[in-house]
Design a protein around this motif. Structure first.
Motif, PDB file in Angstrom:
ATOM      1  N   PRO A 130       0.793  -1.238   0.000  1.00 51.49           N
ATOM      2  CA  PRO A 130       0.000   0.000   0.000  1.00 51.49           C
ATOM      3  C   PRO A 130       0.823   1.284   0.000  1.00 51.49           C
ATOM      4  CG  PRO A 130      -0.959  -1.582   1.510  1.00 51.49           C
ATOM      5  CD  PRO A 130       0.359  -2.157   1.063  1.00 51.49           C
ATOM      6  N   ASP A 131       2.085   1.228   0.418  1.00 50.73           N
ATOM      7  CA  ASP A 131       2.908   2.450   0.428  1.00 50.73           C
ATOM      8  C   ASP A 131       3.722   2.635  -0.851  1.00 50.73           C
ATOM      9  OD1 ASP A 131       4.567   0.317   0.986  1.00 50.73           O
ATOM     10  OD2 ASP A 131       5.702   1.355   2.545  1.00 50.73           O
ATOM     11  N   GLU A 132       3.514   1.786  -1.871  1.00 49.99           N
ATOM     12  CA  GLU A 132       4.223   1.943  -3.137  1.00 49.99           C
ATOM     13  C   GLU A 132       3.273   1.880  -4.341  1.00 49.99           C
ATOM     14  OE1 GLU A 132       7.201  -1.167  -2.801  1.00 49.99           O
ATOM     15  OE2 GLU A 132       5.776  -2.692  -3.447  1.00 49.99           O
ATOM     16  N   LEU A 133       2.123   2.514  -4.202  1.00 50.75           N
ATOM     17  CA  LEU A 133       1.130   2.524  -5.277  1.00 50.75           C
ATOM     18  C   LEU A 133       1.558   3.483  -6.386  1.00 50.75           C
ATOM     19  CD1 LEU A 133      -2.088   2.667  -3.055  1.00 50.75           C
ATOM     20  CD2 LEU A 133      -1.009   0.647  -4.080  1.00 50.75           C
ATOM     21  N   PRO A 134       1.294   3.131  -7.642  1.00 51.33           N
ATOM     22  CA  PRO A 134       1.676   4.019  -8.745  1.00 51.33           C
ATOM     23  C   PRO A 134       0.878   5.322  -8.735  1.00 51.33           C
ATOM     24  CG  PRO A 134       0.542   2.060  -9.578  1.00 51.33           C
ATOM     25  CD  PRO A 134       0.673   1.901  -8.105  1.00 51.33           C
ATOM     26  N   ALA A 135       1.501   6.387  -9.206  1.00 54.47           N
ATOM     27  CA  ALA A 135       0.833   7.695  -9.255  1.00 54.47           C
ATOM     28  C   ALA A 135      -0.321   7.697 -10.250  1.00 54.47           C
ATOM     29  CB  ALA A 135       1.849   8.776  -9.625  1.00 54.47           C
ATOM     30  N   GLU A 136      -0.227   6.897 -11.306  1.00 59.69           N
ATOM     31  CA  GLU A 136      -1.239   6.878 -12.378  1.00 59.69           C
ATOM     32  C   GLU A 136      -2.394   5.954 -12.026  1.00 59.69           C
ATOM     33  OE1 GLU A 136       1.884   5.367 -12.981  1.00 59.69           O
ATOM     34  OE2 GLU A 136       2.864   7.274 -13.310  1.00 59.69           O
ATOM     35  N   MET A 137      -2.898   6.078 -10.822  1.00 57.60           N
ATOM     36  CA  MET A 137      -3.910   5.164 -10.321  1.00 57.60           C
ATOM     37  C   MET A 137      -5.236   5.870 -10.080  1.00 57.60           C
ATOM     38  SD  MET A 137      -3.346   2.735  -7.114  1.00 57.60           S
ATOM     39  CE  MET A 137      -4.609   1.656  -6.605  1.00 57.60           C
ATOM     40  N   GLN A 138      -6.310   5.132 -10.253  1.00 56.61           N
ATOM     41  CA  GLN A 138      -7.648   5.639  -9.952  1.00 56.61           C
ATOM     42  C   GLN A 138      -7.706   6.056  -8.474  1.00 56.61           C
ATOM     43  OE1 GLN A 138     -10.425   5.659 -12.091  1.00 56.61           O
ATOM     44  NE2 GLN A 138      -9.131   4.990 -13.758  1.00 56.61           N
ATOM     45  N   ASP A 139      -8.184   7.272  -8.199  1.00 59.40           N
ATOM     46  CA  ASP A 139      -8.276   7.739  -6.807  1.00 59.40           C
ATOM     47  C   ASP A 139      -9.189   6.852  -5.969  1.00 59.40           C
ATOM     48  OD1 ASP A 139      -6.549   9.871  -7.224  1.00 59.40           O
ATOM     49  OD2 ASP A 139      -8.172  11.292  -7.659  1.00 59.40           O
ATOM     50  N   SER A 140     -10.306   6.441  -6.551  1.00 59.10           N
ATOM     51  CA  SER A 140     -11.250   5.610  -5.792  1.00 59.10           C
ATOM     52  C   SER A 140     -10.618   4.262  -5.426  1.00 59.10           C
ATOM     53  CB  SER A 140     -12.545   5.397  -6.575  1.00 59.10           C
ATOM     54  OG  SER A 140     -12.296   4.720  -7.793  1.00 59.10           O
ATOM     55  N   HIS A 141      -9.754   3.747  -6.284  1.00 57.52           N
ATOM     56  CA  HIS A 141      -9.092   2.478  -5.988  1.00 57.52           C
ATOM     57  C   HIS A 141      -8.011   2.669  -4.929  1.00 57.52           C
ATOM     58  CE1 HIS A 141     -10.431   0.224  -9.870  1.00 57.52           C
ATOM     59  NE2 HIS A 141     -11.424   0.859  -9.258  1.00 57.52           N
ATOM     60  N   ARG A 142      -7.329   3.788  -4.969  1.00 61.03           N
ATOM     61  CA  ARG A 142      -6.348   4.109  -3.924  1.00 61.03           C
ATOM     62  C   ARG A 142      -7.034   4.147  -2.557  1.00 61.03           C
ATOM     63  NH1 ARG A 142      -1.509   6.195  -4.650  1.00 61.03           N
ATOM     64  NH2 ARG A 142      -2.025   6.892  -6.757  1.00 61.03           N
ATOM     65  N   GLU A 143      -8.213   4.779  -2.500  1.00 63.25           N
ATOM     66  CA  GLU A 143      -8.979   4.849  -1.246  1.00 63.25           C
ATOM     67  C   GLU A 143      -9.346   3.460  -0.739  1.00 63.25           C
ATOM     68  OE1 GLU A 143     -12.348   7.282  -2.111  1.00 63.25           O
ATOM     69  OE2 GLU A 143     -11.146   9.086  -2.420  1.00 63.25           O
ATOM     70  N   LEU A 144      -9.752   2.575  -1.652  1.00 66.30           N
ATOM     71  CA  LEU A 144     -10.093   1.208  -1.258  1.00 66.30           C
ATOM     72  C   LEU A 144      -8.896   0.490  -0.657  1.00 66.30           C
ATOM     73  CD1 LEU A 144     -12.292   0.194  -4.311  1.00 66.30           C
ATOM     74  CD2 LEU A 144     -13.058   0.295  -1.929  1.00 66.30           C
ATOM     75  N   ILE A 145      -7.762   0.624  -1.289  1.00 66.07           N
ATOM     76  CA  ILE A 145      -6.546  -0.050  -0.825  1.00 66.07           C
ATOM     77  C   ILE A 145      -6.106   0.468   0.535  1.00 66.07           C
ATOM     78  CG2 ILE A 145      -4.072  -0.340  -1.283  1.00 66.07           C
ATOM     79  CD1 ILE A 145      -4.932  -0.280  -4.336  1.00 66.07           C
ATOM     80  N   LEU A 146      -6.214   1.764   0.723  1.00 67.63           N
ATOM     81  CA  LEU A 146      -5.768   2.372   1.972  1.00 67.63           C
ATOM     82  C   LEU A 146      -6.814   2.307   3.080  1.00 67.63           C
ATOM     83  CD1 LEU A 146      -3.905   5.452   0.461  1.00 67.63           C
ATOM     84  CD2 LEU A 146      -2.945   3.269   1.267  1.00 67.63           C
ATOM     85  N   GLY A 147      -7.965   1.708   2.777  1.00 70.93           N
ATOM     86  CA  GLY A 147      -8.981   1.502   3.815  1.00 70.93           C
ATOM     87  C   GLY A 147      -9.879   2.685   4.058  1.00 70.93           C
ATOM     88  N   HIS A 148     -10.021   3.575   3.081  1.00 68.45           N
ATOM     89  CA  HIS A 148     -10.885   4.739   3.238  1.00 68.45           C
ATOM     90  C   HIS A 148     -12.231   4.525   2.566  1.00 68.45           C
ATOM     91  CE1 HIS A 148      -7.445   6.747   4.853  1.00 68.45           C
ATOM     92  NE2 HIS A 148      -6.773   6.643   3.719  1.00 68.45           N
ATOM     93  N   ALA A 149     -12.597   3.289   2.320  1.00 73.56           N
ATOM     94  CA  ALA A 149     -13.852   2.987   1.637  1.00 73.56           C
ATOM     95  C   ALA A 149     -15.028   3.312   2.536  1.00 73.56           C
ATOM     96  CB  ALA A 149     -13.892   1.527   1.239  1.00 73.56           C
ATOM     97  N   VAL A 150     -16.123   3.664   1.915  1.00 69.21           N
ATOM     98  CA  VAL A 150     -17.333   4.032   2.636  1.00 69.21           C
ATOM     99  C   VAL A 150     -18.505   3.231   2.096  1.00 69.21           C
ATOM    100  CG1 VAL A 150     -18.910   5.904   3.193  1.00 69.21           C
ATOM    101  CG2 VAL A 150     -16.479   6.375   2.998  1.00 69.21           C
ATOM    102  N   LEU A 151     -19.290   2.669   2.987  1.00 73.07           N
ATOM    103  CA  LEU A 151     -20.548   2.036   2.579  1.00 73.07           C
ATOM    104  C   LEU A 151     -21.622   3.094   2.635  1.00 73.07           C
ATOM    105  CD1 LEU A 151     -20.388  -1.353   4.488  1.00 73.07           C
ATOM    106  CD2 LEU A 151     -20.033  -0.970   2.072  1.00 73.07           C
TER     107      LEU A 151
END
Length: 152
Positions: A130-151
């Motif tokens: 999780p601390d080496e994610l590419p910059a060219e990534m979907q923001d919503s997917h970054r949030e999911l990986i980092l645990g910021h997802a919301v139901l």
């Protein structure tokens, strides 16, 4: 008038009721994303051919087939895109508000398979912490990986 409508509704129970509901309500496609992790806690990222330049990296994703359990969509999409087998976990995102689409995301765990990319959809795959994610990534997917997802 309400009593008459209620009486008619009760009289048409069964398949006819469902047809009326289907005609009267919105239809949606369901997009399903998998946050797939391996035993080391790394997440599976794919570079998607069809996604916009500069935002091609993201999680395995696809649309649910008619009648398919959404958690099984994750299993199918990961297998189709990568050849890997996963076990679905808990729901981590449910988002509506799109015009004709609902988005869901599930956690998933790698259980086997051999990496073999679908060359039509996927350009590249990599396992990332999780601390080496590419910059060219979907923001919503970054949030999911980092645990910021919301139901909701």
């Amino acid at each position: 008038m309400n009593r008459l409508i209620a009486r008619v509704w009760r009289a048409i129970r069964g398949p006819l009721q469902w047809r009326v509901l289907w005609v009267a309500h919105a239809k949606f496609v369901v997009g399903v994303t998998g946050v797939v992790r391996d035993d080391a806690g790394r997440v599976l990222l794919l570079r998607h051919r069809m996604w916009a330049q500069g935002r091609q990296w993201g999680l395995p994703s696809g649309f649910a087939a008619r009648g398919e359990e959404f958690s099984e969509t994750v299993v199918r999409e990961v297998r189709e895109e990568t050849g890997l087998e996963v076990a679905p976990g808990r729901l981590v995102r449910l988002k509506s508000g799109y015009r004709l689409r609902i988005e869901l995301a599930y956690e998933a765990v790698l259980v086997g398979g051999e990496l073999k990319l679908d060359p039509f959809e996927i350009l590249e795959a990599r396992w990332c912490s999780p601390d080496e994610l590419p910059a060219e990534m979907q923001d919503s997917h970054r949030e999911l990986i980092l645990g910021h997802a919301v139901l909701g």
